[in-house]
Motif scaffolding. Structure first.
Motif, PDB file in Angstrom:
ATOM      1  N   ASN A  48       0.871  -1.179   0.087  1.00  0.00           N
ATOM      2  CA  ASN A  48       0.039  -0.054   0.103  1.00  0.00           C
ATOM      3  C   ASN A  48       0.776   1.165  -0.111  1.00  0.00           C
ATOM      4  O   ASN A  48       0.482   2.397  -0.679  1.00  0.00           O
ATOM      5  CB  ASN A  48      -0.951   0.070   1.100  1.00  0.00           C
ATOM      6  CG  ASN A  48      -1.987   1.274   1.097  1.00  0.00           C
ATOM      7  OD1 ASN A  48      -2.756   1.243   0.009  1.00  0.00           O
ATOM      8  ND2 ASN A  48      -2.072   2.091   2.115  1.00  0.00           N
ATOM      9  N   GLN A  49       2.065   1.265   0.856  1.00  0.00           N
ATOM     10  CA  GLN A  49       3.018   2.462   0.841  1.00  0.00           C
ATOM     11  C   GLN A  49       3.513   2.687  -0.718  1.00  0.00           C
ATOM     12  O   GLN A  49       3.603   3.726  -1.058  1.00  0.00           O
ATOM     13  CB  GLN A  49       3.879   2.193   1.929  1.00  0.00           C
ATOM     14  CG  GLN A  49       3.641   2.128   3.273  1.00  0.00           C
ATOM     15  CD  GLN A  49       2.890   3.581   3.648  1.00  0.00           C
ATOM     16  OE1 GLN A  49       3.649   4.408   3.625  1.00  0.00           O
ATOM     17  NE2 GLN A  49       1.822   3.359   4.614  1.00  0.00           N
ATOM     18  N   LYS A  50       3.709   1.418  -1.319  1.00  0.00           N
ATOM     19  CA  LYS A  50       4.365   1.496  -2.569  1.00  0.00           C
ATOM     20  C   LYS A  50       3.272   2.353  -3.603  1.00  0.00           C
ATOM     21  O   LYS A  50       3.655   2.817  -4.279  1.00  0.00           O
ATOM     22  CB  LYS A  50       4.850   0.208  -2.927  1.00  0.00           C
ATOM     23  CG  LYS A  50       5.336   0.285  -4.242  1.00  0.00           C
ATOM     24  CD  LYS A  50       5.720  -1.221  -4.790  1.00  0.00           C
ATOM     25  CE  LYS A  50       6.318  -1.118  -6.199  1.00  0.00           C
ATOM     26  NZ  LYS A  50       6.700  -2.712  -6.465  1.00  0.00           N
ATOM     27  N   TRP A  51       2.049   1.821  -3.549  1.00  0.00           N
ATOM     28  CA  TRP A  51       1.016   2.253  -4.204  1.00  0.00           C
ATOM     29  C   TRP A  51       0.651   3.762  -4.168  1.00  0.00           C
ATOM     30  O   TRP A  51       0.427   4.499  -5.035  1.00  0.00           O
ATOM     31  CB  TRP A  51      -0.522   1.373  -4.114  1.00  0.00           C
ATOM     32  CG  TRP A  51      -1.582   1.898  -4.773  1.00  0.00           C
ATOM     33  CD1 TRP A  51      -2.468   2.649  -4.537  1.00  0.00           C
ATOM     34  CD2 TRP A  51      -1.656   1.352  -6.283  1.00  0.00           C
ATOM     35  NE1 TRP A  51      -3.396   3.013  -5.639  1.00  0.00           N
ATOM     36  CE2 TRP A  51      -3.062   2.054  -6.432  1.00  0.00           C
ATOM     37  CE3 TRP A  51      -1.351   0.796  -7.206  1.00  0.00           C
ATOM     38  CZ2 TRP A  51      -3.454   2.000  -7.985  1.00  0.00           C
ATOM     39  CZ3 TRP A  51      -1.773   0.609  -8.377  1.00  0.00           C
ATOM     40  CH2 TRP A  51      -2.623   1.198  -8.945  1.00  0.00           C
ATOM     41  N   TRP A  52       0.355   4.088  -2.930  1.00  0.00           N
ATOM     42  CA  TRP A  52       0.641   5.547  -2.630  1.00  0.00           C
ATOM     43  C   TRP A  52       1.734   6.396  -3.041  1.00  0.00           C
ATOM     44  O   TRP A  52       1.268   7.332  -3.972  1.00  0.00           O
ATOM     45  CB  TRP A  52       0.652   5.791  -1.091  1.00  0.00           C
ATOM     46  CG  TRP A  52      -0.755   5.630  -0.306  1.00  0.00           C
ATOM     47  CD1 TRP A  52      -1.958   4.979  -0.916  1.00  0.00           C
ATOM     48  CD2 TRP A  52      -0.836   5.368   1.022  1.00  0.00           C
ATOM     49  NE1 TRP A  52      -2.923   4.842   0.273  1.00  0.00           N
ATOM     50  CE2 TRP A  52      -2.219   5.094   1.448  1.00  0.00           C
ATOM     51  CE3 TRP A  52      -0.047   6.005   2.269  1.00  0.00           C
ATOM     52  CZ2 TRP A  52      -2.641   5.037   2.499  1.00  0.00           C
ATOM     53  CZ3 TRP A  52      -0.406   5.976   3.477  1.00  0.00           C
ATOM     54  CH2 TRP A  52      -1.848   5.593   3.739  1.00  0.00           C
ATOM     55  N   LYS A  53       2.687   5.916  -3.228  1.00  0.00           N
ATOM     56  CA  LYS A  53       3.974   6.662  -3.788  1.00  0.00           C
ATOM     57  C   LYS A  53       3.670   6.778  -5.235  1.00  0.00           C
ATOM     58  O   LYS A  53       4.092   7.742  -5.918  1.00  0.00           O
ATOM     59  CB  LYS A  53       5.213   5.953  -3.633  1.00  0.00           C
ATOM     60  CG  LYS A  53       6.607   6.807  -3.972  1.00  0.00           C
ATOM     61  CD  LYS A  53       7.737   6.271  -3.457  1.00  0.00           C
ATOM     62  CE  LYS A  53       8.891   6.870  -3.988  1.00  0.00           C
ATOM     63  NZ  LYS A  53      10.303   6.297  -3.514  1.00  0.00           N
ATOM     64  N   PHE A  54       3.010   5.646  -5.941  1.00  0.00           N
ATOM     65  CA  PHE A  54       2.965   5.686  -7.218  1.00  0.00           C
ATOM     66  C   PHE A  54       2.089   6.621  -7.737  1.00  0.00           C
ATOM     67  O   PHE A  54       1.897   7.165  -8.939  1.00  0.00           O
ATOM     68  CB  PHE A  54       2.518   4.027  -7.578  1.00  0.00           C
ATOM     69  CG  PHE A  54       2.367   3.718  -9.052  1.00  0.00           C
ATOM     70  CD1 PHE A  54       3.101   4.098 -10.012  1.00  0.00           C
ATOM     71  CD2 PHE A  54       1.153   3.444  -9.247  1.00  0.00           C
ATOM     72  CE1 PHE A  54       2.921   3.558 -11.269  1.00  0.00           C
ATOM     73  CE2 PHE A  54       0.731   3.125 -10.819  1.00  0.00           C
ATOM     74  CZ  PHE A  54       1.345   3.225 -11.731  1.00  0.00           C
ATOM     75  N   MET A  55       0.946   6.648  -6.893  1.00  0.00           N
ATOM     76  CA  MET A  55      -0.177   7.437  -7.253  1.00  0.00           C
ATOM     77  C   MET A  55      -0.151   8.764  -6.722  1.00  0.00           C
ATOM     78  O   MET A  55      -0.988   9.791  -7.572  1.00  0.00           O
ATOM     79  CB  MET A  55      -1.479   6.723  -6.663  1.00  0.00           C
ATOM     80  CG  MET A  55      -1.904   5.467  -7.085  1.00  0.00           C
ATOM     81  SD  MET A  55      -2.362   5.372  -8.773  1.00  0.00           S
ATOM     82  CE  MET A  55      -3.701   6.583  -8.799  1.00  0.00           C
ATOM     83  N   ALA A  56       0.965   9.211  -6.141  1.00  0.00           N
ATOM     84  CA  ALA A  56       1.122  10.604  -5.626  1.00  0.00           C
ATOM     85  C   ALA A  56       1.106  11.580  -6.828  1.00  0.00           C
ATOM     86  O   ALA A  56       0.480  12.763  -6.811  1.00  0.00           O
ATOM     87  CB  ALA A  56       2.149  10.767  -4.657  1.00  0.00           C
ATOM     88  N   PRO A  57       1.651  11.406  -7.751  1.00  0.00           N
ATOM     89  CA  PRO A  57       1.693  12.423  -8.869  1.00  0.00           C
ATOM     90  C   PRO A  57       0.480  12.738  -9.487  1.00  0.00           C
ATOM     91  O   PRO A  57       0.445  13.857 -10.176  1.00  0.00           O
ATOM     92  CB  PRO A  57       2.796  11.787 -10.106  1.00  0.00           C
ATOM     93  CG  PRO A  57       3.400  10.643  -9.188  1.00  0.00           C
ATOM     94  CD  PRO A  57       2.563  10.159  -8.240  1.00  0.00           C
TER      95      PRO A  57
END
Length: 104
Positions: free
Chosen positions: A73-82
């Motif tokens: 989930n942390q990886k997904w959040w980082k991926f979606m942040a932009p």
């Protein structure tokens, strides 16, 4: 089942990218969401306001809140942040909605 609804915001020029990333959601992300008790998850877009309306059914509030701490989930959040409004930790800026009516 506990029904949860929330509103988030996608950047005006990122509607297509947001949809693309969800169309290509990582299988391990879906598997992990199921593991933490999520099902029947949908996100809708109001293009005029850039608002995303999310709906998910969960088994347990505490179990679901633990999902936020997982590596995937942390990886997904980082991926979606932009592509969307986020907090400094990359979590989406989200407003939980209170259910006022339900019909079965």
């Amino acid at each position: 089942m506990i029904r949860k609804a929330f509103v988030m915001t996608v950047h005006p020029d990122k509607h297509d990218e947001y949809k693309k990333r969800h169309n290509e959601i990582w299988p391990q992300m879906v598997k992990e969401m199921h593991k933490f008790g999520a099902s029947n998850y949908s996100i809708f877009l109001d293009k005029d306001t850039n608002k995303l309306f999310g709906y998910v059914e969960i088994e347990d509030e505490e179990k679901w809140s633990d999902f936020a701490k997982t590596d995937i989930n942390q990886k997904w959040w980082k991926f979606m942040a932009p592509v969307m409004e986020t907090h400094p930790d990359n979590s989406p800026v989200s407003v939980e909605l209170k259910e006022v009516f339900h019909m079965e």
